[in-house]
Design a protein around this motif. Sequence first.
Motif, short mmCIF file in Angstrom:
data_model
loop_
_atom_site.label_atom_id
_atom_site.label_comp_id
_atom_site.label_asym_id
_atom_site.label_seq_id
_atom_site.Cartn_x
_atom_site.Cartn_y
_atom_site.Cartn_z
N LEU A 600 -34.57 123.34 43.93
CA LEU A 600 -34.62 124.07 42.23
C LEU A 600 -33.61 125.22 41.88
CD1 LEU A 600 -36.62 124.38 39.65
CD2 LEU A 600 -37.22 126.24 40.93
N LEU A 628 -37.70 120.52 32.48
CA LEU A 628 -37.29 120.49 34.07
C LEU A 628 -36.47 119.29 34.04
CD1 LEU A 628 -37.75 120.75 37.17
CD2 LEU A 628 -39.07 119.26 37.33
N VAL A 646 -44.88 121.01 39.71
CA VAL A 646 -43.74 121.56 41.02
C VAL A 646 -44.56 121.91 41.05
CG1 VAL A 646 -41.09 122.66 40.65
CG2 VAL A 646 -41.85 121.11 38.81
N SER A 648 -43.49 124.27 45.29
CA SER A 648 -42.89 125.45 46.08
C SER A 648 -43.78 126.33 47.55
CB SER A 648 -42.06 126.47 45.78
OG SER A 648 -42.41 127.29 44.77
N VAL A 668 -33.64 120.14 40.32
CA VAL A 668 -33.93 120.33 39.27
C VAL A 668 -34.25 120.98 38.62
CG1 VAL A 668 -36.39 118.67 40.19
CG2 VAL A 668 -36.60 121.01 40.92
N SER A 669 -33.94 121.62 37.10
CA SER A 669 -33.22 122.83 36.90
C SER A 669 -34.78 122.89 35.80
CB SER A 669 -32.06 123.15 35.69
OG SER A 669 -32.10 123.74 35.36
N ALA A 692 -40.56 130.08 35.60
CA ALA A 692 -39.83 129.29 36.97
C ALA A 692 -40.34 130.49 38.37
CB ALA A 692 -38.62 128.94 37.08
N VAL A 715 -38.70 122.65 46.28
CA VAL A 715 -39.81 122.62 46.14
C VAL A 715 -39.70 120.86 45.93
CG1 VAL A 715 -39.13 123.28 43.90
CG2 VAL A 715 -38.12 121.67 43.58
#
Length: 726
Positions: A600, A628, A646, A648, A668-669, A692, A715
Amino acid sequence: MTSTVHRTCPLCEAVCGLTLTLDEGGHVTSVRGDRDDPFSKGFICPKGASLGRLDEDPDRLRKPLIREGDLWREVGWEEAFAAVKEGLDRIADRASTAVYLGNPSAHTMAGALYAAPLIKSLGTRNVFSASTADQMPKHVASGLMFGHPLNIPVPDLDRTDYLLMLGANPLESNGSLCTAPDFPGRLKALRGRGGRLVVVDPRRTRTAALADEHLFLRPGTDAYLLFGIVHTLFAEDLARPRQEVNGLAEVREAAKHFPPEVVARRTGVPAETVTRLARELAGAPTAAVYARIGTCTAEFGTLAQWLVDVLNVLTGNLDRPGGAMFAKAATEFAARRRPYTVGRWKSRVRGLPEANGELPVATLADEIETPGEGQIKFLLTVAGNPVLSAPHGDRLDAAFRRLDFMVSVDPYLNETTKHANVILPPPRVLQSGHYDFTLLGFAVRNYARYSPPLLPLEERPSESQILARLAMIASGLEGDLDTFVIDDLLTKATNTSGSGVEGRDVAELRDLLEGETGGERRLDLMLRLGPYGEWAGKGDMSLRKLLDNPHGLDLGALEPRLDEVLKTASGLIELAPPELIEDVERLRGKLEEEPPEIVLIGRRHLRSNNSWMHNVGPLVGGSNTCTLQIHPADVARLGLDGEAVVRSAKGQLTVPIEATDTIMPGVVSLPHGWGHAGSAQGVAAEHAGVSANTLTDESTIDIPSGNAVFNGVPVTISPTGVITAQ
């Protein structure tokens, strides 16, 4: 009846001049770029155009609030300050107090002038700020190399022939640690005069799309790429420093371990491209390397920022026109100081070193949650929302509930300030004077501009007066804080050889200062003592001169001045600081490491600046949304449709997906600063998004600086409704 007024935009680092039209009630009816500003020349972005809406936001607090259980009560200022004093008096040990300074503090005179005396009055070493969630690696690298953490060279955009840019997206951010209004126009001008722009980024950003060349790079591997370029310069005998430096041999030795063919496997940038970049940098008539937040908020952020200026030195481009140069701010005045160092003290729980007098925000929750001597029980936040901006924000959200007392200086009831016992709202933007003390030290052209208040305070304190009053409460002193601070500054100046006022009477000098407020008088003092100042014998700069020139003053192009700014003990550039050479071993240890399947990264939006602009209607929506971004190949491979989960090591989010080939596969952003569900701010609540920092890990930091890591976070991605093992 209407009036036309001028002021500097305070909403980002570009310091653009604005022309505002006000009606007879003081309401902003239009905002345009100030065409007579010699620096911004009429440039304006959507944030600046919305200044009136932000200034008159109906959700902005007008009076102090005191929390009583789950309810809030509006109170007068004296009752609010009395409540602060009562809360602070309950804290027996000042080591149990802490301060957090948010990003907007860097955009106000109050934050620049009053934060330091406030911290000193509290008597605490528990100082945290947005700097360790953003830019501390650059300060540490510059401090170790040049002797002062604010001696940051910036690319001479208007004259360079070649610009290599990493992890920066100034077409969205308007620039950062590089003050350059109309950054897009300056980049277009670079290309228009035959120069070359190369952008390295895991996303094909708007800036990358403008460039001559865009290179995809695996997140967090910038230091490897830069070391590969350094290696090539030495291997092909292209290193040509123009200054005498310490540590050239040590850098050469360290670079041996990072040949292009080796770093290519880690970065995803082909070896022949790494080699070509080195040759282009060395062969260009002038060149500069510039890197920003994408490289700072990574595991090796300080090494990356160090290597940026190693390259500027090795290619002979440091401190020369068209290269990387040091601005000369009009308020620059500093007595000789001890050589820069980090780790003068360490955090109580994790033993993390301070940098620039601050501890990493990544350990703030530890210091609140962990019992024992020095456990934080009183917190003062100024213009900050760390619940959304700090790593693992959900943990901070819970930790703030454990505080004995909390005070927030903030215009909003938000995700962080909802935990405060007292909220002290600063006045509107147009009720405040503005001068960019810090940002003009990173300007690509020397410039100065002061914007006096445009509207009266209407029986309320200014933000400077709020912070000054808090400092006086904390110190237990009576009197005028500004007089104390001005006399201290004058005493240092009159005892400093070459200041221009050495040996003069302090009281006499103080009486000569102009200004309607303490902040203006302090600004006048700094201008007169600065490098263009009348008291320094180097010009006629003063507050009066800026007031007489409301569009600002062009002070000329950047000039070579390394001898003036260098503050190292040796008097030389320290090219190989031991602290950073030591961290190279950690970098080497991960050279052959297999990258995670998906990582990420964050992203900037042109119509946003962290969380504090999400309550302005014209700035929300369109491209400024919380989605995303993910490559179409990953969408197909993972069977995604509409939304994705998503996960983590720290948390999980369900987010709308935005398939785009502008991002690398395996990356991914998410934009930062969102997560306003249930907010008291109406517009923000309607466009809540997700934070985020539910996903980021406070235990992972850039070791030399303590900066949080937001880029390259491992992630997993799955369709909604699918349970995956962790």
